[in-house]
Design a protein around this motif. Structure first.
Motif, PDB file in Angstrom:
ATOM      1  N   PRO A   1      44.869  47.239  52.196  1.00  0.00           N
ATOM      2  CA  PRO A   1      44.470  45.845  51.891  1.00  0.00           C
ATOM      3  C   PRO A   1      43.499  45.372  52.871  1.00  0.00           C
ATOM      4  N   VAL A   2      43.519  45.806  54.161  1.00  0.00           N
ATOM      5  CA  VAL A   2      42.711  45.526  55.345  1.00  0.00           C
ATOM      6  C   VAL A   2      41.221  45.867  54.969  1.00  0.00           C
ATOM      7  N   MET A   3      41.167  47.118  54.695  1.00  0.00           N
ATOM      8  CA  MET A   3      39.846  47.651  54.289  1.00  0.00           C
ATOM      9  C   MET A   3      39.106  46.709  53.160  1.00  0.00           C
ATOM     10  N   MET A   4      39.919  46.564  52.099  1.00  0.00           N
ATOM     11  CA  MET A   4      39.636  45.763  51.054  1.00  0.00           C
ATOM     12  C   MET A   4      38.731  44.504  51.319  1.00  0.00           C
ATOM     13  N   ALA A   5      39.467  43.730  52.181  1.00  0.00           N
ATOM     14  CA  ALA A   5      39.191  42.382  52.703  1.00  0.00           C
ATOM     15  C   ALA A   5      37.858  42.934  53.591  1.00  0.00           C
TER      16      ALA A   5
ATOM     17  N   PRO B   1      37.432  37.817  57.236  1.00  0.00           N
ATOM     18  CA  PRO B   1      38.263  37.708  56.097  1.00  0.00           C
ATOM     19  C   PRO B   1      39.390  38.022  56.364  1.00  0.00           C
ATOM     20  N   MET B   2      40.454  37.425  55.396  1.00  0.00           N
ATOM     21  CA  MET B   2      41.847  37.328  55.251  1.00  0.00           C
ATOM     22  C   MET B   2      42.184  38.151  54.066  1.00  0.00           C
TER      23      MET B   2
ATOM     24  N   ALA C   1      46.576  39.776  46.238  1.00  0.00           N
ATOM     25  CA  ALA C   1      46.658  40.771  45.014  1.00  0.00           C
ATOM     26  C   ALA C   1      46.467  42.118  45.360  1.00  0.00           C
ATOM     27  N   ASP C   2      45.837  42.391  46.554  1.00  0.00           N
ATOM     28  CA  ASP C   2      45.741  43.905  47.141  1.00  0.00           C
ATOM     29  C   ASP C   2      46.961  44.303  47.587  1.00  0.00           C
ATOM     30  N   ILE C   3      48.073  43.999  47.754  1.00  0.00           N
ATOM     31  CA  ILE C   3      49.045  44.416  48.652  1.00  0.00           C
ATOM     32  C   ILE C   3      50.076  44.803  47.513  1.00  0.00           C
TER      33      ILE C   3
ATOM     34  N   PRO D   1      43.273  35.967  59.920  1.00  0.00           N
ATOM     35  CA  PRO D   1      42.192  36.881  59.558  1.00  0.00           C
ATOM     36  C   PRO D   1      42.542  38.461  60.196  1.00  0.00           C
ATOM     37  N   VAL D   2      41.959  39.254  59.129  1.00  0.00           N
ATOM     38  CA  VAL D   2      42.515  41.021  59.658  1.00  0.00           C
ATOM     39  C   VAL D   2      41.291  41.688  60.153  1.00  0.00           C
ATOM     40  N   ALA D   3      40.114  41.118  59.889  1.00  0.00           N
ATOM     41  CA  ALA D   3      38.945  41.677  60.241  1.00  0.00           C
ATOM     42  C   ALA D   3      38.030  40.674  60.960  1.00  0.00           C
ATOM     43  N   LEU D   4      37.164  41.182  61.724  1.00  0.00           N
ATOM     44  CA  LEU D   4      35.881  40.408  62.450  1.00  0.00           C
ATOM     45  C   LEU D   4      34.625  41.145  61.828  1.00  0.00           C
TER      46      LEU D   4
END
Length: 233
Positions: free
Chosen positions: A28-32, A201-202, A206-208, A222-225
């Motif tokens: 899910p993190v990579m997808m976001a 991005p958060m 649906a990806d989990i 947010p999970v990424a910068l």
């Protein structure tokens, strides 16, 4: 609180992880992160040379080829991950336009000003020092060219999240250094890199996967910068 996993240096970690590491966003993190990055990559890359610094298994190299890049170059420190990228790209007829090179992000084996667009996805946190890595990304990008960088969000690091994987029935984490926005701002100012956009991005619920165990705070933060930078001169 869950005990921290044993952390491995990146080369050792990816030597283990490579066997199960696909050439697409697989958590899910990579997808976001990927949704945010792809929104910043031009839809048409015809006539452009794209450099993927820390290319891993080649997912952004393949995105660049799908968008018509005339040439793509991937650099990665891990021979095992480059082998994964070579295998994935070999399935596509565009692979003749691809160059894969083993090298450190802080000293890439590529000429200066080679790339119209440079991508560095979820890699820069593997380096302890931010500015030397950004200096090398700047060197490899033509004046006026763009650099797209993503990293795990420093909030997650502060909450104890790790970049973990499973290999041989064991769980491990890859060593990661937290780089704050203030660090990015200072490094870019010193290097002549303009920060054009910043995305945070958060996760998409649906990806989990059903039944997945994760920190509920991950849905609130947010999970990424993600940075869109431009080499000024």
């Amino acid at each position: 609180m869950t005990s921290p996993l044993p952390e491995l240096e990146p080369v050792a970690a990816y030597a283990l992880w490579s066997a199960s590491y696909p050439a697409h966003a697989h958590n899910p993190v990579m997808m976001a992160e990927e949704r945010a990055m792809l929104a910043l990559i031009p839809e048409v890359l015809r006539g452009r040379h794209v450099l993927d610094a820390g290319c891993g298994s080649g997912r952004y190299l393949m995105h660049a080829l799908r968008r018509g890049a005339s040439r793509v170059t991937g650099v990665d420190l891990s021979p095992a991950m480059l082998a994964r990228a070579r295998a994935a790209l070999g399935e596509h007829p565009e692979h003749a336009r691809v160059a894969l090179r083993e090298g450190d992000l802080a000293a890439m084996p590529v000429p200066g000003a080679i790339a119209d667009l440079t991508v560095c996805a979820l890699t820069i946190g593997h380096l302890e020092a931010l500015q030397p890595a950004l200096a090398e990304l700047r060197r490899a990008t033509r004046p006026g060219g763009r650099i797209l960088c993503s990293d795990v969000h420093p909030i997650g690091h502060a909450l104890g999240w790790q970049r973990d994987f499973r290999a041989g029935g064991q769980r491990y984490a890859v060593r990661h250094t937290r780089h704050l926005y203030s660090h990015w701002h200072a490094a870019c100012a010193a290097l002549g890199l303009a920060i054009e956009r910043v995305e945070e991005p958060m996760l998409d619920p649906a990806d989990i996967p059903a039944g997945a165990q994760f920190d509920p705070m991950a849905l609130e933060l947010p999970v990424a910068l993600v940075f869109q930078l431009r080499r000024i001169a």
